[in-house]
Design a protein around this motif. Structure first.
Motif, PDB file in Angstrom:
ATOM      1  N   THR A  27       0.842  -1.196   0.000  1.00  0.00           N
ATOM      2  CA  THR A  27       0.000   0.000   0.000  1.00  0.00           C
ATOM      3  C   THR A  27       0.875   1.244   0.000  1.00  0.00           C
ATOM      4  O   THR A  27       2.095   1.155   0.145  1.00  0.00           O
ATOM      5  N   GLN A  31      -3.330   4.829   1.706  1.00  0.00           N
ATOM      6  CA  GLN A  31      -4.212   3.659   1.643  1.00  0.00           C
ATOM      7  C   GLN A  31      -5.018   3.639   0.352  1.00  0.00           C
ATOM      8  O   GLN A  31      -6.213   3.320   0.333  1.00  0.00           O
ATOM      9  N   SER A 118      -1.453   1.891   7.892  1.00  0.00           N
ATOM     10  CA  SER A 118      -2.426   2.776   8.529  1.00  0.00           C
ATOM     11  C   SER A 118      -2.445   2.551  10.039  1.00  0.00           C
ATOM     12  O   SER A 118      -2.119   1.466  10.533  1.00  0.00           O
ATOM     13  N   LYS A 276      -7.075   5.940   7.340  1.00  0.00           N
ATOM     14  CA  LYS A 276      -6.354   6.613   6.258  1.00  0.00           C
ATOM     15  C   LYS A 276      -5.009   7.167   6.705  1.00  0.00           C
ATOM     16  O   LYS A 276      -4.119   7.398   5.877  1.00  0.00           O
TER      17      LYS A 276
END
Length: 293
Positions: A27, A31, A118, A276
């Motif tokens: 990622t 995100q 995250s 996020k």
């Protein structure tokens, strides 16, 4: 370097850092559903070319997970003599955290990339590993330095979305956001915006950084009397910078986001989304601020 050489280099790094396991993802810091090549860490490490994957490496074991779309592809691309291959879509396969619990020693050290993981996912890992009483190494930068041909973060110029598609101006959107902030967290609250879709909506700007969407890599901080856009300033034309300035949005270098957050005034309320917000930015916030999720 091939996957075997990557594994060897990682394990040497693990010894030097006294790390027992490393958790790798694919990622980016926002995100995003699809990511620029710069953040395809698992793909570089394993040779896999799909969009969803995780890998965990210990001193003598390595495992790889993808989802049901990619199980056959993973069998072709990922060396099964180096990695145990699993699918998150197959109930017979072990969960990543179950596998990790069974392969990391009690009181061991797990390394993660806090710049992309995250805060919500990090909490899930912490909860899952609670019985193992492990500690965390949150910086993989020194290992990823061996990725000498790592693609750079895209630097294509931004473009202004035409008025007929924006519906509302930047000023109108900032006014609406500030009203929501006051209602959610009171006077003086600021918000940290990490989602790229949120950034492009607020700024009415678009970019070419993402392979599927017209996004550009950036964060924003918005408060009652401040709006900051943290991005690579080389992407912003002089005309765009002038327009942002006229609307009360000021530019900050992308790589200075953590530094700026660390100087937020004591007592400030900071509204953010832990799903996020990467761990690195969350950890950069001073202990003296009040976080509203």
């Amino acid at each position: 370097m091939n996957s075997a050489e990557h594994l060897s280099a990682l394990r040497k790094w693990m010894v030097s850092k006294k790390v027992d396991a490393v958790y790798l993802t694919c990622t980016d810091p926002h995100q995003s559903e699809s990511v620029a090549d710069h953040w395809k860490t698992v793909q570089w490490f394993t040779g896999f070319t799909g969009s969803v994957a995780w890998a965990i490496v210990t001193a003598d074991k390595a495992a790889f997970w993808t989802d049901g779309r990619y199980t056959e592809q993973a069998k072709r691309q990922v060396d099964a003599t180096l990695f145990a291959l699993y699918s998150i879509s197959d109930p017979k396969d072990p969960d990543r955290f179950d596998w990790l619990r069974n392969h990391i020693p009690q009181g061991g050290c797990l390394a993660l990339d806090a710049s992309v993981l995250s805060t919500a996912n990090f909490r899930n890992i912490q909860s899952a590993m609670k019985s193992r009483d492990i500690r965390f190494e949150l910086n993989l930068e020194s290992f990823l330095n061996i990725w000498t041909d790592r693609p750079r973060i895209p630097q294509d110029s931004l473009y202004q979305l035409e008025e007929e598609f924006t519906v509302r101006t930047r000023r109108e959107k900032l006014t609406a956001l500030r009203k929501e902030l006051r209602e959610a967290a009171g006077e003086g609250a600021v918000t940290l915006v990490c989602g790229l879709d949120d950034v492009v909506w607020l700024t009415n700007l678009r970019g070419h950084d993402n392979p599927l969407y017209p996004f550009f890599h950036a964060y924003m901080v918005v408060g009652p009397d401040i709006a900051l856009l943290m991005t690579d300033q080389r992407k912003v034309t002089a005309e765009q910078a002038e327009g942002l300035d006229a609307d009360g949005i000021f530019l900050v270098p992308y790589r200075e986001t953590e530094k700026f957050l660390s100087h937020i005034a004591a007592g400030a309320k900071v509204v953010l989304d832990p799903h996020k917000t990467p761990v690195a930015l969350f950890e950069a916030l001073p202990d003296t601020v009040e976080i509203v999720e």
